[in-house]
Design an enzyme around this catalytic site. Sequence first.
Site, PDB file in Angstrom:
ATOM      1  N   GLU A   1     -35.569  27.041  40.220  1.00 54.53           N
ATOM      2  CA  GLU A   1     -35.614  25.614  40.562  1.00 54.53           C
ATOM      3  C   GLU A   1     -34.982  24.788  39.443  1.00 54.53           C
ATOM      4  OE1 GLU A   1     -39.519  24.591  42.868  1.00 54.53           O
ATOM      5  OE2 GLU A   1     -39.883  26.273  41.537  1.00 54.53           O
TER       6      GLU A   1
ATOM      7  N   SER B   1     -49.477  28.207  39.439  1.00 50.58           N
ATOM      8  CA  SER B   1     -49.904  26.834  39.717  1.00 50.58           C
ATOM      9  C   SER B   1     -51.212  26.574  38.989  1.00 50.58           C
ATOM     10  CB  SER B   1     -50.098  26.663  41.223  1.00 50.58           C
ATOM     11  OG  SER B   1     -50.985  25.590  41.473  1.00 50.58           O
TER      12      SER B   1
ATOM     13  N   THR C   1     -24.713  31.442  58.744  1.00 56.42           N
ATOM     14  CA  THR C   1     -23.899  30.240  58.593  1.00 56.42           C
ATOM     15  C   THR C   1     -24.760  29.116  59.140  1.00 56.42           C
ATOM     16  OG1 THR C   1     -22.891  30.452  60.774  1.00 56.42           O
ATOM     17  CG2 THR C   1     -21.703  31.488  58.950  1.00 56.42           C
ATOM     18  N   HIS C   2     -24.619  27.934  58.576  1.00 66.34           N
ATOM     19  CA  HIS C   2     -25.501  26.802  58.924  1.00 66.34           C
ATOM     20  C   HIS C   2     -26.969  27.175  58.738  1.00 66.34           C
ATOM     21  CE1 HIS C   2     -21.974  25.027  61.074  1.00 66.34           C
ATOM     22  NE2 HIS C   2     -21.737  26.311  61.333  1.00 66.34           N
TER      23      HIS C   2
ATOM     24  N   LYS D   1     -50.428  31.201  43.725  1.00 65.92           N
ATOM     25  CA  LYS D   1     -49.020  30.826  43.656  1.00 65.92           C
ATOM     26  C   LYS D   1     -48.237  31.588  42.596  1.00 65.92           C
ATOM     27  CE  LYS D   1     -47.522  27.101  45.138  1.00 65.92           C
ATOM     28  NZ  LYS D   1     -46.459  26.882  46.096  1.00 65.92           N
TER      29      LYS D   1
ATOM     30  N   TYR E   1      -7.434   5.474  19.305  1.00 65.58           N
ATOM     31  CA  TYR E   1      -8.884   5.617  19.116  1.00 65.58           C
ATOM     32  C   TYR E   1      -9.643   4.328  19.387  1.00 65.58           C
ATOM     33  CZ  TYR E   1     -13.436   6.663  17.212  1.00 65.58           C
ATOM     34  OH  TYR E   1     -14.788   6.845  17.084  1.00 65.58           O
TER      35      TYR E   1
ATOM     36  N   ASN F   1     -44.429  30.790  41.501  1.00 62.70           N
ATOM     37  CA  ASN F   1     -43.347  29.848  41.794  1.00 62.70           C
ATOM     38  C   ASN F   1     -42.048  30.227  41.074  1.00 62.70           C
ATOM     39  OD1 ASN F   1     -45.029  28.236  43.389  1.00 62.70           O
ATOM     40  ND2 ASN F   1     -45.779  27.121  41.594  1.00 62.70           N
TER      41      ASN F   1
ATOM     42  N   SER G   1     -23.651   8.027  14.441  1.00 61.82           N
ATOM     43  CA  SER G   1     -23.632   9.223  15.301  1.00 61.82           C
ATOM     44  C   SER G   1     -24.216  10.428  14.572  1.00 61.82           C
ATOM     45  CB  SER G   1     -22.198   9.532  15.759  1.00 61.82           C
ATOM     46  OG  SER G   1     -21.321   9.581  14.654  1.00 61.82           O
TER      47      SER G   1
ATOM     48  N   GLN H   1     -16.898   7.885  20.667  1.00 63.58           N
ATOM     49  CA  GLN H   1     -18.063   8.523  20.056  1.00 63.58           C
ATOM     50  C   GLN H   1     -19.065   8.978  21.131  1.00 63.58           C
ATOM     51  OE1 GLN H   1     -19.631   7.163  16.149  1.00 63.58           O
ATOM     52  NE2 GLN H   1     -21.370   6.430  17.331  1.00 63.58           N
TER      53      GLN H   1
ATOM     54  N   ASN I   1     -10.419   9.475  12.644  1.00 59.99           N
ATOM     55  CA  ASN I   1      -9.964   9.609  14.039  1.00 59.99           C
ATOM     56  C   ASN I   1      -9.368  10.993  14.311  1.00 59.99           C
ATOM     57  OD1 ASN I   1     -10.760   6.997  14.049  1.00 59.99           O
ATOM     58  ND2 ASN I   1      -8.731   6.101  14.331  1.00 59.99           N
TER      59      ASN I   1
END
Length: 459
Positions: free
Chosen positions: A290, A277, A155-156, A283, A317, A285, A23, A322, A110
């Site tokens: 996003e 772009s 709403t919606h 463009k 453990y 963006n 690790s 890990q 541990n």
Amino acid sequence: MGKLWGGRFAKEMDKLLEQFNASISFDRRMYAADIKGSIAYARALERVGILTADETQAIVDGLDAVLAEFDAGTFAFLPSDEDIHTAVERRLGELIGDVAGKLHTGRSRNDQVATDMRLYLLARISVLREHVQTLQRAIVDKAEAHLDVIMPGYTHLQPAQPILFAHWLMSFFWMLQRDVERLDDLTKRVSVLPLGGAALAGNTFGIDRAALAAELGFDRISENSLDAVSDRDFVAETLFWAALLQTHLSRLAEDLILYATAEFGFVELDDAYSTGSSIMPQKKNPDSLELARGKTGRVVGNFVALLTTLKGLPSSYDKDLQEDKEPLFDTLDTLELELPIVAGVIATLRIHPERMASALRDDLLATELADYLVRQGLPFRQGHHIVGQAVRLAGERGCGLRDLTVNDYRALSSHFGDDVHDVLDFRRAVEQRSVPGGTATAAVMAQIERAKALSGRLQ
Ligand code: ARG
């Protein structure tokens, strides 16, 4: 070079397993927490007579030297360094000799790794808390600066009623406020010391765990050594916290992406938070937003990944644990980068009140007409029905509710009076909603004052 635990092994570990088992590539970032925990543990060993004062000094000085190597980026890893704990201990041995071997008395990786994780996380979440509050302050400042701006509320995603832009924006403040409160609550459960739990059953040397906890800045010690070495609830809670925060950021991003389209044009992102772009020169963006929306997949995924790992684990453990680190680190890193960017988007956002005003369609006032009839004594359901007919009539004529005449209204209900057009006003509709938590200017101002106090913005 042999493993620190190599005594009972006659054969080298398979090379692929060595890679699979290690690790170090991701837990090396916990070096400061690991060394801090070890220095405190050396002092605890001295207090129970396992280490002499000189030995303790040698170990502490040695650990400080290892820390300096990590800080300077000069620490030389060996292929045999399995994880951060073994790497630090190996280097300590090289620097100070055999006395280094006394440090691990009564301790296991541990309880060590659980301690490191908690120490490391405590430091990271206090930074994240700051970042959330910075975003909250950006929201409050922007809301306050545009307090007079009216926009359509949806709403919606259908036009519903007029609201203040500030009211819309402040709704995200309160989501983030719950995130801050949730973080403060879960921090209490991160701040628990597992050290002294050893492998699973506890320490045989009478270590003063309360003193260790105090020295390391933990609020409490764990009550059960089996639980101490395997409890990763604090990681799961943090990952859930992050998933929900990320969900809030994603919803904010989605609204803004929509409002920044040419069709809406309510807001415009600063160039610093937009991209172009490669093919379409016109463009601009909203990539920043996003990505803030898109990161939700990985952050929610990290939460699900950990829960899946924990589910069905036998007591105490297991090496599966890990697998707690990469999801946690990835989520912390993601939010630490993302939160200041979202705060920057808000702080630099340009607002176009005229575009919002031109999107205020007459339908948004239909509820005002129904409320008018209620004030004339009609049950709301009847008023609702009558106004529905007015909406239909306006639709058939291709006009707005404000264009229907008093006679048109009176033909639908004798309860309509000459003053019916007075209620067909967007500003009035907003200011009518003066209930605490409503969109009237005074209510939003009160909301902002409370928010300022909570986010540390009140002078
Ligand atoms: N690298 C391990 C982890 O992250 C440290 C604990 C190892 N303990 C053990 N008994 N093998 O969980």
